[in-house]
Design a protein around this motif. Sequence first.
Motif, PDB file in Angstrom:
ATOM      1  N   UNK A  62       0.820  -1.212   0.000  1.00 27.41           N
ATOM      2  CA  UNK A  62       0.000   0.000   0.000  1.00 27.41           C
ATOM      3  C   UNK A  62       0.852   1.260   0.000  1.00 27.41           C
ATOM      4  N   UNK A  63       0.368   2.277  -0.726  1.00 29.31           N
ATOM      5  CA  UNK A  63       0.985   3.594  -0.660  1.00 29.31           C
ATOM      6  C   UNK A  63       0.527   4.268   0.627  1.00 29.31           C
ATOM      7  N   UNK A  64       1.289   5.226   1.110  1.00 27.01           N
ATOM      8  CA  UNK A  64       0.838   5.975   2.291  1.00 27.01           C
ATOM      9  C   UNK A  64      -0.439   6.751   1.968  1.00 27.01           C
ATOM     10  N   UNK A  65      -1.186   7.080   2.996  1.00 29.85           N
ATOM     11  CA  UNK A  65      -2.378   7.919   2.838  1.00 29.85           C
ATOM     12  C   UNK A  65      -2.023   9.366   3.142  1.00 29.85           C
ATOM     13  N   UNK A  66      -2.621  10.278   2.396  1.00 31.69           N
ATOM     14  CA  UNK A  66      -2.437  11.704   2.651  1.00 31.69           C
ATOM     15  C   UNK A  66      -3.138  12.011   3.981  1.00 31.69           C
ATOM     16  N   UNK A  67      -2.467  12.639   4.938  1.00 32.20           N
ATOM     17  CA  UNK A  67      -3.105  12.946   6.223  1.00 32.20           C
ATOM     18  C   UNK A  67      -4.337  13.840   6.030  1.00 32.20           C
ATOM     19  N   UNK A 114       5.296  10.254   9.040  1.00 30.82           N
ATOM     20  CA  UNK A 114       4.632   9.185   9.791  1.00 30.82           C
ATOM     21  C   UNK A 114       3.782   8.301   8.868  1.00 30.82           C
ATOM     22  N   UNK A 115       3.046   8.900   7.949  1.00 30.76           N
ATOM     23  CA  UNK A 115       2.218   8.121   7.015  1.00 30.76           C
ATOM     24  C   UNK A 115       3.094   7.233   6.130  1.00 30.76           C
ATOM     25  N   UNK A 116       4.242   7.763   5.687  1.00 29.51           N
ATOM     26  CA  UNK A 116       5.166   7.003   4.841  1.00 29.51           C
ATOM     27  C   UNK A 116       5.765   5.832   5.605  1.00 29.51           C
ATOM     28  N   UNK A 117       6.195   6.092   6.838  1.00 32.84           N
ATOM     29  CA  UNK A 117       6.787   5.033   7.657  1.00 32.84           C
ATOM     30  C   UNK A 117       5.771   3.938   7.959  1.00 32.84           C
ATOM     31  N   UNK A 118       4.542   4.321   8.282  1.00 36.42           N
ATOM     32  CA  UNK A 118       3.498   3.341   8.592  1.00 36.42           C
ATOM     33  C   UNK A 118       3.255   2.414   7.404  1.00 36.42           C
ATOM     34  N   UNK A 119       3.150   2.980   6.214  1.00 35.68           N
ATOM     35  CA  UNK A 119       2.917   2.155   5.018  1.00 35.68           C
ATOM     36  C   UNK A 119       4.110   1.244   4.749  1.00 35.68           C
ATOM     37  N   UNK A 120       5.321   1.795   4.770  1.00 35.57           N
ATOM     38  CA  UNK A 120       6.519   1.015   4.422  1.00 35.57           C
ATOM     39  C   UNK A 120       6.741  -0.156   5.374  1.00 35.57           C
ATOM     40  N   UNK A 121       6.367  -0.008   6.621  1.00 33.83           N
ATOM     41  CA  UNK A 121       6.552  -1.104   7.587  1.00 33.83           C
ATOM     42  C   UNK A 121       5.699  -2.325   7.255  1.00 33.83           C
ATOM     43  N   UNK A 163       5.760  11.332  -2.910  1.00 31.61           N
ATOM     44  CA  UNK A 163       5.331  12.697  -3.243  1.00 31.61           C
ATOM     45  C   UNK A 163       3.858  12.820  -2.848  1.00 31.61           C
ATOM     46  N   UNK A 164       3.598  13.679  -1.876  1.00 35.24           N
ATOM     47  CA  UNK A 164       2.247  13.967  -1.408  1.00 35.24           C
ATOM     48  C   UNK A 164       1.795  15.252  -2.089  1.00 35.24           C
ATOM     49  N   UNK A 165       0.638  15.219  -2.738  1.00 33.47           N
ATOM     50  CA  UNK A 165       0.134  16.417  -3.404  1.00 33.47           C
ATOM     51  C   UNK A 165      -1.386  16.380  -3.477  1.00 33.47           C
ATOM     52  N   UNK A 166      -1.950  17.526  -3.825  1.00 32.52           N
ATOM     53  CA  UNK A 166      -3.384  17.631  -4.053  1.00 32.52           C
ATOM     54  C   UNK A 166      -3.601  18.078  -5.487  1.00 32.52           C
ATOM     55  N   UNK A 171      -6.486  14.302  -2.652  1.00 32.79           N
ATOM     56  CA  UNK A 171      -5.138  13.903  -2.251  1.00 32.79           C
ATOM     57  C   UNK A 171      -4.574  12.801  -3.168  1.00 32.79           C
ATOM     58  N   UNK A 172      -3.293  12.898  -3.447  1.00 38.19           N
ATOM     59  CA  UNK A 172      -2.601  11.877  -4.226  1.00 38.19           C
ATOM     60  C   UNK A 172      -1.243  11.645  -3.579  1.00 38.19           C
ATOM     61  N   UNK A 173      -0.838  10.390  -3.557  1.00 38.83           N
ATOM     62  CA  UNK A 173       0.478  10.042  -3.072  1.00 38.83           C
ATOM     63  C   UNK A 173       1.128   9.172  -4.132  1.00 38.83           C
ATOM     64  N   UNK A 174       2.297   9.566  -4.584  1.00 34.89           N
ATOM     65  CA  UNK A 174       3.038   8.830  -5.596  1.00 34.89           C
ATOM     66  C   UNK A 174       4.323   8.298  -4.970  1.00 34.89           C
ATOM     67  N   UNK A 175       4.630   7.057  -5.263  1.00 35.37           N
ATOM     68  CA  UNK A 175       5.914   6.488  -4.869  1.00 35.37           C
ATOM     69  C   UNK A 175       6.791   6.587  -6.107  1.00 35.37           C
ATOM     70  N   UNK A 176       7.892   7.338  -5.994  1.00 28.61           N
ATOM     71  CA  UNK A 176       8.713   7.610  -7.171  1.00 28.61           C
ATOM     72  C   UNK A 176      10.167   7.249  -6.905  1.00 28.61           C
ATOM     73  N   UNK A 177      10.881   7.006  -7.970  1.00 34.64           N
ATOM     74  CA  UNK A 177      12.310   6.730  -7.867  1.00 34.64           C
ATOM     75  C   UNK A 177      13.097   8.016  -7.822  1.00 34.64           C
ATOM     76  N   UNK A 178      14.378   7.879  -7.526  1.00 34.55           N
ATOM     77  CA  UNK A 178      15.251   9.034  -7.410  1.00 34.55           C
ATOM     78  C   UNK A 178      15.664   9.493  -8.738  1.00 34.55           C
TER      79      UNK A 178
END
Length: 178
Positions: A62-67, A114-121, A163-166, A171-178
């Motif tokens: 799962x991707x993180x959720x936007x707070x 916190x949202x990113x860490x929760x999802x990644x775990x 990347x957290x954005x609106x 809300x949208x959250x994208x998991x992106x590479x470097x």
Amino acid sequence: MTRWMTLGCTAAVACGIAGISHAQAVATASSAPTPAAASQDNRMVLADNESFLMPLDDAKNAHPSYPQHLLGQNLPPRIVCLRVGIDEKGAVTVVARAPVSEMCPKGAEPEFLAASETAARTWKFDPALRCVFRNTKDKERAVASCDGGKSVPQAVTLVYRFRFEQTDGKPQVHVIGG
């Protein structure tokens, strides 16, 4: 030699990034040194008869959720970078903020971290593999696999960017590479 690890890398050539799912291409060895394993900066160094396969993330990760409480603030996009340690079985063992860099800026609200860490775990992976072949010709024949060689599960650390954005208030959250 310090090097990037991606499909088809050799010890003599630093490889670029191509087709790596979600992750920035930095992977560091986390296990004890072997004949081809870790250099002083803990990055894996491969022998000429070895290749490396990145861990494969589970499609259900799962991707993180936007707070929700930050939505009304209409914040500009925020980037959060995490270092995610993945063990030899594909389990996440470490989740921590990645060092600040050009690609990983400082300053996102703690709720995004916190949202990113929760999802990644919660993530799961097929483990990374160090492929050991009898010789370089066998390695070349394998073409992005361990076919004809020995598969050695490898613990790694990857950097993920979120990347957290609106967009239009959504809300949208994208998991992106470097």
